[in-house]
Design an enzyme around this catalytic site. Sequence first.
Site, mmCIF file in Angstrom:
data_model
loop_
_atom_site.group_PDB
_atom_site.id
_atom_site.type_symbol
_atom_site.label_atom_id
_atom_site.label_comp_id
_atom_site.label_asym_id
_atom_site.label_seq_id
_atom_site.Cartn_x
_atom_site.Cartn_y
_atom_site.Cartn_z
ATOM 1 N N ASP A 60 0.802 -1.171 -0.068
ATOM 2 C CA ASP A 60 0.062 -0.031 0.206
ATOM 3 C C ASP A 60 0.950 1.165 -0.037
ATOM 4 O OD1 ASP A 60 -2.241 -1.748 0.168
ATOM 5 O OD2 ASP A 60 -2.128 -1.967 2.361
ATOM 6 N N LYS A 100 2.037 1.926 -5.193
ATOM 7 C CA LYS A 100 2.547 1.457 -6.522
ATOM 8 C C LYS A 100 1.529 1.616 -7.642
ATOM 9 C CE LYS A 100 2.138 -2.722 -4.374
ATOM 10 N NZ LYS A 100 2.332 -2.305 -3.126
ATOM 11 N N GLY A 101 0.244 1.726 -7.293
ATOM 12 C CA GLY A 101 -0.823 1.849 -8.456
ATOM 13 C C GLY A 101 -0.586 3.023 -9.046
ATOM 14 N N GLY A 157 -4.545 -4.428 -3.559
ATOM 15 C CA GLY A 157 -5.700 -3.383 -3.896
ATOM 16 C C GLY A 157 -4.868 -2.073 -4.099
ATOM 17 N N HIS A 158 -4.921 -1.655 -5.478
ATOM 18 C CA HIS A 158 -4.034 -0.681 -5.786
ATOM 19 C C HIS A 158 -5.238 0.541 -6.229
ATOM 20 C CE1 HIS A 158 -0.912 -3.116 -6.086
ATOM 21 N NE2 HIS A 158 -1.220 -3.875 -7.132
ATOM 22 N N GLN A 187 1.706 -6.556 -3.337
ATOM 23 C CA GLN A 187 2.520 -6.605 -2.048
ATOM 24 C C GLN A 187 3.712 -5.805 -1.948
ATOM 25 O OE1 GLN A 187 1.280 -9.782 -3.448
ATOM 26 N NE2 GLN A 187 -0.665 -8.781 -2.812
ATOM 27 N N THR A 201 -7.769 -1.120 0.674
ATOM 28 C CA THR A 201 -8.375 -1.030 -0.598
ATOM 29 C C THR A 201 -9.084 -2.327 -0.739
ATOM 30 O OG1 THR A 201 -6.606 0.309 -1.317
ATOM 31 C CG2 THR A 201 -8.195 -0.436 -2.979
ATOM 32 N N LYS A 233 3.138 10.474 -0.559
ATOM 33 C CA LYS A 233 2.413 10.768 0.651
ATOM 34 C C LYS A 233 3.104 11.673 1.410
ATOM 35 C CE LYS A 233 -1.382 7.892 1.242
ATOM 36 N NZ LYS A 233 -2.386 6.934 1.918
HETATM 37 P P1 GDP Z 1 -0.801 0.152 -3.584
HETATM 38 O O1 GDP Z 1 -1.311 -1.105 -3.038
HETATM 39 O O2 GDP Z 1 0.829 0.233 -3.292
HETATM 40 O O3 GDP Z 1 -1.105 0.535 -4.952
HETATM 41 O O4 GDP Z 1 -1.202 1.601 -2.745
HETATM 42 P P2 GDP Z 1 -2.937 1.626 -2.244
HETATM 43 O O5 GDP Z 1 -3.636 2.067 -3.603
HETATM 44 O O6 GDP Z 1 -3.419 0.441 -1.679
HETATM 45 O O7 GDP Z 1 -2.667 2.690 -1.527
HETATM 46 C C1 GDP Z 1 -2.310 3.796 -1.337
HETATM 47 C C2 GDP Z 1 -3.053 5.064 -1.135
HETATM 48 O O8 GDP Z 1 -2.638 6.291 -1.175
HETATM 49 C C3 GDP Z 1 -4.153 5.084 -2.376
HETATM 50 O O9 GDP Z 1 -5.529 5.483 -1.925
HETATM 51 C C4 GDP Z 1 -3.546 6.221 -3.187
HETATM 52 O O10 GDP Z 1 -4.722 7.091 -3.893
HETATM 53 C C5 GDP Z 1 -2.984 7.193 -2.184
HETATM 54 N N1 GDP Z 1 -1.726 7.998 -2.748
HETATM 55 C C6 GDP Z 1 -0.783 7.451 -3.479
HETATM 56 N N2 GDP Z 1 0.291 8.605 -3.486
HETATM 57 C C7 GDP Z 1 -0.112 9.272 -2.670
HETATM 58 C C8 GDP Z 1 0.316 10.653 -2.315
HETATM 59 O O11 GDP Z 1 1.536 10.859 -2.725
HETATM 60 N N3 GDP Z 1 -0.319 11.362 -1.362
HETATM 61 C C9 GDP Z 1 -1.616 11.093 -0.836
HETATM 62 N N4 GDP Z 1 -2.230 11.983 -0.123
HETATM 63 N N5 GDP Z 1 -2.165 10.020 -1.301
HETATM 64 C C10 GDP Z 1 -1.536 9.190 -2.090
HETATM 65 P P1 IMO Z 2 -1.032 -4.280 -2.247
HETATM 66 O O1 IMO Z 2 -0.556 -4.887 -3.739
HETATM 67 C C1 IMO Z 2 -0.847 -4.917 2.113
HETATM 68 C C2 IMO Z 2 -1.014 -9.092 3.758
HETATM 69 C C3 IMO Z 2 -2.096 -9.237 4.306
HETATM 70 C C4 IMO Z 2 -1.801 -10.537 5.224
HETATM 71 C C5 IMO Z 2 -0.689 -10.910 4.649
HETATM 72 C C6 IMO Z 2 -1.214 -12.544 4.013
HETATM 73 O O2 IMO Z 2 -2.004 -3.436 -2.258
HETATM 74 O O3 IMO Z 2 0.349 -3.479 -1.608
HETATM 75 P P2 IMO Z 2 -2.352 -13.062 1.834
HETATM 76 O O4 IMO Z 2 -4.052 -12.764 1.756
HETATM 77 O O5 IMO Z 2 -1.606 -12.313 0.760
HETATM 78 O O6 IMO Z 2 -2.109 -14.479 2.172
HETATM 79 O O7 IMO Z 2 -2.151 -12.331 3.208
HETATM 80 O O8 IMO Z 2 -0.403 -10.029 3.576
HETATM 81 N N1 IMO Z 2 -1.064 -8.463 2.225
HETATM 82 C C7 IMO Z 2 -1.159 -7.198 2.004
HETATM 83 N N2 IMO Z 2 -1.041 -6.046 2.648
HETATM 84 N N3 IMO Z 2 -1.124 -4.669 0.734
HETATM 85 C C8 IMO Z 2 -1.135 -5.758 0.006
HETATM 86 O O9 IMO Z 2 -1.272 -5.652 -1.351
HETATM 87 C C9 IMO Z 2 -1.463 -6.969 0.521
HETATM 88 N N4 IMO Z 2 -1.548 -8.214 0.207
HETATM 89 C C10 IMO Z 2 -1.514 -9.164 0.988
HETATM 90 O O10 IMO Z 2 -2.923 -8.332 5.078
HETATM 91 O O11 IMO Z 2 -1.073 -9.719 6.416
HETATM 92 MG MG MG Z 3 -2.745 -1.692 -1.921
#
Ligand code: GDP
Ligand code: IMO
Ligand code: MG
Length: 436
Positions: A13, A16-17, A40-41, A227, A302, A334
């Site tokens: 999280d 990356k998305g 979840g991106h 991840q 997400t 962020k």
């Molecule tokens: P991922 O799993 O690595 O793709 O990340 P997620 O999408 O799960 O979580 C990142 C969150 O941070 C998302 O809600 C993005 O919209 C948000 N985000 C990404 N870059 C920034 C940033 O520079 N500032 C802020 N405030 N939010 C960001």
């Molecule tokens: P993104 O791509 C954050 C965590 C789960 C749990 C562990 C194992 O959005 O960064 P699983 O269902 O994969 O067997 O769960 O890994 N986990 C993540 N945490 N972001 C993710 O993906 C995750 N994918 C799995 O919460 O601790």
């Molecule tokens: Mg994510």
Amino acid sequence: MPAIVLVGAQWGDEGKGKATDLLGSGVDYVVKFNGGNNAGHTVVIEKNGKREKYALHLLPSGILSPNCVPVIGNGVVIDLGVLFEEIDGLEARGVDTSKLIVSSNAHLIADYHRTLDKVTERFLGKRRIGTTGRGIGPTYADKMNRVGIRVQDLYDEGILRQKVEATLDFKNQVLVKIYNRRAIEVDEVVGELLQYAERLRPMMRDTSLELSRALDRGDTVLFEAGQATLLDVDHGTYPFVTSSNAVSAGACTGSGVPPTRIDSVIAILKAYTTRVGEGPFPTELHDDSGEFLRKTGAEFGTTTGRPRRCGWLDVVIGRYATRINGVTDFVITKLDVLTGLDTVPICVAYDVDGVRHDEMPLGQSDFHHAQPIYEDMPGWWEDISTCRRFDELPANAQAYVLRVEELIGARVSAIGVGPGRDEIIERFPLGRNTDR
Ligand code: GDP
Ligand code: IMO
Ligand code: MG
């Protein structure tokens, strides 16, 4: 720079998305190489003057870039129901998904995997991993155990049935005798999988061959990890990890593109740290500061909606990510969330039972005991979301980034100052570096 790998530096999280989306317009192929719909991106795009939010799970974030071919590599585990739900959802919003191609060697998640994921977690009780419950671990376990079902198996019903029978023979014993659940019928599973076969058929490819040809042509290929480094099954905080290789090396095994073809590795590092699920987390905050990060950063999963655990930035982890992934460029995301703090602590080392550790401790037990040693950086109060050049940032925000860069040992090429596509400062051209 034709082959770029993009990974998460922490526990997921990191954004990356958004980073993939940022690179998307200059990229010909985006490859998801590990994980499944545990990812979840969130990508936020400005469309007709309105902010539109997309949550992607199984599809690579590059699907939002019109000219990019999205690829699901052999290292991914696919829940076909989720795949087509996600495709339909995007099509309904006007996103063209017709270029998607899927490896014939990718493994499939079936109902028994989801069931086993959930019942195992319940059985583990206090020792649970806190998985997403999507069947990821059991599907990878079957792959390693050589009883998995692959995309190509859908096109030979006899073989598919034999494989499902063989795996259910054993799994039903476990489900019924250990977990007290009902047995799963072979027909149920075969039926569930086959209903998607014809829709999937035109997407099925030798994706390794296609990517190899794309690189031969000089196309740009971006490998987007699900991840992150500390959730990697080999290099993460085992057993509190996911079941795949989320580090840069996973891009090769998960796509069939060899290491000699990779040109650069971009790691995404959140300006603080979050974690979902169980497991050690040295800089975790259980006080108002943690609540501040969760609220200001909107730190809720997400995929599962769970509140993310929050803490200060840990550069022991950042340095580890640099080494394990061979990072050439970092994107710090962020930074805007840290606005309005008197001081911004950076964890520079750990105290483990009275001994200072500048690197990750050798054993997991020591990591569980690690107490952060902080260096306090002065904070800033100005709104930074409109900054587009590094020198527009307040001096203290610049100093924070430069100190982090020094500590993690690789250059910070971009800085996120908001969730939107354009809310980014590019210090150096990402993935197009010509000066090394
Ligand atoms: P991922 O799993 O690595 O793709 O990340 P997620 O999408 O799960 O979580 C990142 C969150 O941070 C998302 O809600 C993005 O919209 C948000 N985000 C990404 N870059 C920034 C940033 O520079 N500032 C802020 N405030 N939010 C960001
Ligand atoms: P993104 O791509 C954050 C965590 C789960 C749990 C562990 C194992 O959005 O960064 P699983 O269902 O994969 O067997 O769960 O890994 N986990 C993540 N945490 N972001 C993710 O993906 C995750 N994918 C799995 O919460 O601790
Ligand atoms: Mg994510």
